[in-house]
Design an enzyme around this catalytic site. Structure first.
Site, PDB file in Angstrom:
ATOM      1  N   LYS A  39    -123.703  -5.511  35.426  1.00 44.62           N
ATOM      2  CA  LYS A  39    -124.303  -5.975  34.604  1.00 44.62           C
ATOM      3  C   LYS A  39    -124.676  -4.058  33.288  1.00 44.62           C
ATOM      4  O   LYS A  39    -125.110  -4.403  32.852  1.00 44.62           O
ATOM      5  CB  LYS A  39    -125.595  -5.152  35.683  1.00 44.62           C
TER       6      LYS A  39
HETATM    7  C1  LIG Z   1    -126.259 -10.575  38.670  1.00 47.26           C
HETATM    8  C2  LIG Z   1    -125.250 -11.456  38.519  1.00 47.26           C
HETATM    9  C3  LIG Z   1    -124.579 -12.550  38.558  1.00 47.26           C
HETATM   10  C4  LIG Z   1    -124.957 -13.917  37.942  1.00 47.26           C
HETATM   11  O1  LIG Z   1    -125.527 -13.461  36.395  1.00 47.26           O
HETATM   12  P1  LIG Z   1    -126.872 -14.076  35.501  1.00 47.26           P
HETATM   13  O2  LIG Z   1    -126.708 -13.718  33.973  1.00 47.26           O
HETATM   14  O3  LIG Z   1    -128.250 -14.018  36.212  1.00 47.26           O
HETATM   15  O4  LIG Z   1    -126.007 -15.599  35.418  1.00 47.26           O
HETATM   16  C5  LIG Z   1    -123.660 -12.886  39.210  1.00 47.26           C
HETATM   17  N1  LIG Z   1    -123.255 -12.137  40.066  1.00 47.26           N
HETATM   18  C6  LIG Z   1    -123.213 -10.770  40.326  1.00 47.26           C
HETATM   19  C7  LIG Z   1    -122.766  -9.637  40.900  1.00 47.26           C
HETATM   20  C8  LIG Z   1    -124.862 -10.122  39.889  1.00 47.26           C
HETATM   21  O5  LIG Z   1    -125.154  -8.954  39.950  1.00 47.26           O
END
Ligand SMILES: *Cc1c(COP(=O)(O)O)cnc(C)c1O
Length: 458
Positions: free
Chosen positions: A109
């Site tokens: 993120k």
């Molecule tokens: C947010 C997150 C996901 C999921 O990603 P999306 O974009 O919501 O599909 C997967 N793995 C981790 C570690 C995350 O923080």
């Protein structure tokens, strides 16, 4: 580039308008009016490093920030990563792992939120505006959003999380940030309570306007845009178009891959990996999109039943037919399920669900065979890739979404002797922490905002 709503109620927005709007007022999500075609540039772009490609790709979507400023914001965002080329690579036999977790909070993120924070800062500075960001988190989003805006003059950030229910390390990543514009709010309730409080407050348009509330969750177009870059970048490393296997929750990450493919980056196919919360796996198998109960798993960032970015995907699947999309979304929100006429065409995406046992086995096997540690989310993707690889005749790339040190309990449960440490996280233990604990009521959240929000003379 202009932006419009997936539900047809808003059109002709500039990039900055879309950035600040978040969700469209007609309930839809903002999408670019047209997707750029990158195929004429691909040969030239193969020579760029990650930041160079990010500058080229993002400029295609931004019409109202001048290019030198945009280039600088992008370079600064990715200089915070501790990998020399921003994303890392690991080769494991027949799959390659693309590590997206080299940012400040060790989750993918950061790729979007480091840039989003800088875009906000620039735009608000130009407009002499102040923004109060309100977000809810069950783990990774809160820390990454805070890391993206900490210390900024024009932004206060309020992050709601369920008291006692986020992992201790994830809580420390939020509560040990000392900057005065960061407000961590522990709600006595569940993550769902946090999310409904947030939605209720955003629905109070008077309060939202008075306090200039903004959103950083993955409905924000700029987050998807930033994520397109690494799929394009990865696709250009290979001579043959690769397939990507993406551990999926809110569908933001794999949707960015879908756009990269639509734009003409050489991508063979997209493979969606879910945990036991398998609404998307069922959809791609049957065409039926039906809400189930939330299961709590070892990959909490994927414990999601209703994926907000899925609406953007359907918009393209329905060939931008906003009426058909509205009908589908209304059926889903009133009945809890909606259907296509049959399974979606497999050339769009394929999906599979992975259970806890397969997740633990993936962590254990990869550690034993390759001396490499997967976090439990990445392990879901890796386990799914093992299923898909028999039918895929293309280089297979597994997307690593978090560093294993963020989820030490799951890693140790799978492989007791696997290392699950990171100096950034070790350094948090024992630091002074701040949070405000409140009851799960709208009034209590509003009180925190009105007490701390700056930039108001009221
Ligand atoms: C947010 C997150 C996901 C999921 O990603 P999306 O974009 O919501 O599909 C997967 N793995 C981790 C570690 C995350 O923080």
């Amino acid at each position: 580039m202009k932006y419009c709503s997936t539900r047809g109620g808003v059109a002709d927005l500039s990039f900055v308008d879309a950035l600040l709007m978040g969700l469209a007022p007609d309930g839809g999500l903002l999408v670019p009016a047209e997707l750029p075609d990158v195929t004429p540039q691909l040969e030239k772009w193969r020579e760029l490093n990650f930041i160079g490609l990010a500058q080229e790709v993002i400029a295609l979507f931004v019409d109202d920030i001048d290019r030198p400023t945009l280039d600088k914001l992008i370079a600064e965002a990715y200089e915070t990563f501790d990998h020399p080329d921003v994303i890392g690579w690991q080769q494991l036999d027949d799959v390659d792992v693309m590590e997206l977790y080299h940012g400040p909070t060790l989750a993918f993120k950061d790729v979007a939120l480091q840039l989003l924070g800088r875009l906000f800062e620039h735009v608000l500075g130009e407009r002499h505006q102040h923004l109060n960001i309100l977000g809810a988190t069950s783990g990774d989003t809160g820390g990454a959003a805070i890391a993206g805006v900490r210390g900024q003059d024009n932004i206060d950030i309020f992050i709601l999380f369920p008291e006692g229910k986020v992992s201790p390390l994830q809580e420390l990543q939020m509560t040990t940030v000392a900057d005065a514009n960061v407000h961590c709010v522990a709600v006595q309730g569940s993550f769902d309570d946090c999310q409904s409080l947030m939605k209720e407050i955003f629905a109070d348009l008077e309060f939202k306007a008075e306090y200039q509330l903004g959103a950083v969750n993955s409905v924000n177009w700029a987050r998807v845009m930033a994520q397109i870059v690494y799929y394009g970048y990865a696709s250009l490393r290979y001579e043959r178009a690769p397939a990507f296997c993406v551990p999926t929750g809110n569908f933001g990450n794999v949707f960015a891959a879908f756009l990269a493919k639509e734009m003409g980056f050489p991508i063979d196919r997209l493979l969606v990996a879910t945990n036991e919360n398998d609404i998307l796996a069922r959809f791609f198998a049957t065409g039926e999109y039906a809400r189930g109960d939330v299961h709590f798993t070892l990959s909490p960032a994927m414990d999601i039943q209703v994926a907000s970015n899925f609406e953007r995907f359907l918009y393209y699947y329905f060939d931008k037919d906003t009426a058909r999309l509205k009908e589908f979304m209304h059926a889903f929100s009133s009945r809890g399920h909606a259907s296509l006429d049959g399974p979606p065409d497999a050339r769009f995406m394929q999906a599979t669900a992975v259970n806890t046992e397969q997740t633990l086995t993936a962590v254990k096997d990869v550690h034993e065979q390759f001396n490499y540690v997967l976090d439990p989310h990445t392990a879901v993707g890796y386990a799914a890739a093992q299923v898909f690889k028999r039918s895929v005749d293309a280089p297979l790339v597994c997307v690593a979404t978090a560093h294993p040190a963020k989820f030490p309990d799951a890693v140790k449960q799978a492989a007791a002797n696997a290392p699950a440490n990171h100096p950034t996280l070790d350094a948090l233990v024992g630091l002074p922490a701040r949070k405000e604990v409140i009851p799960a009521t709208v009034e209590a959240v509003k009180k925190v905002i009105t007490e701390h929000a700056r930039g108001f003379s009221a």
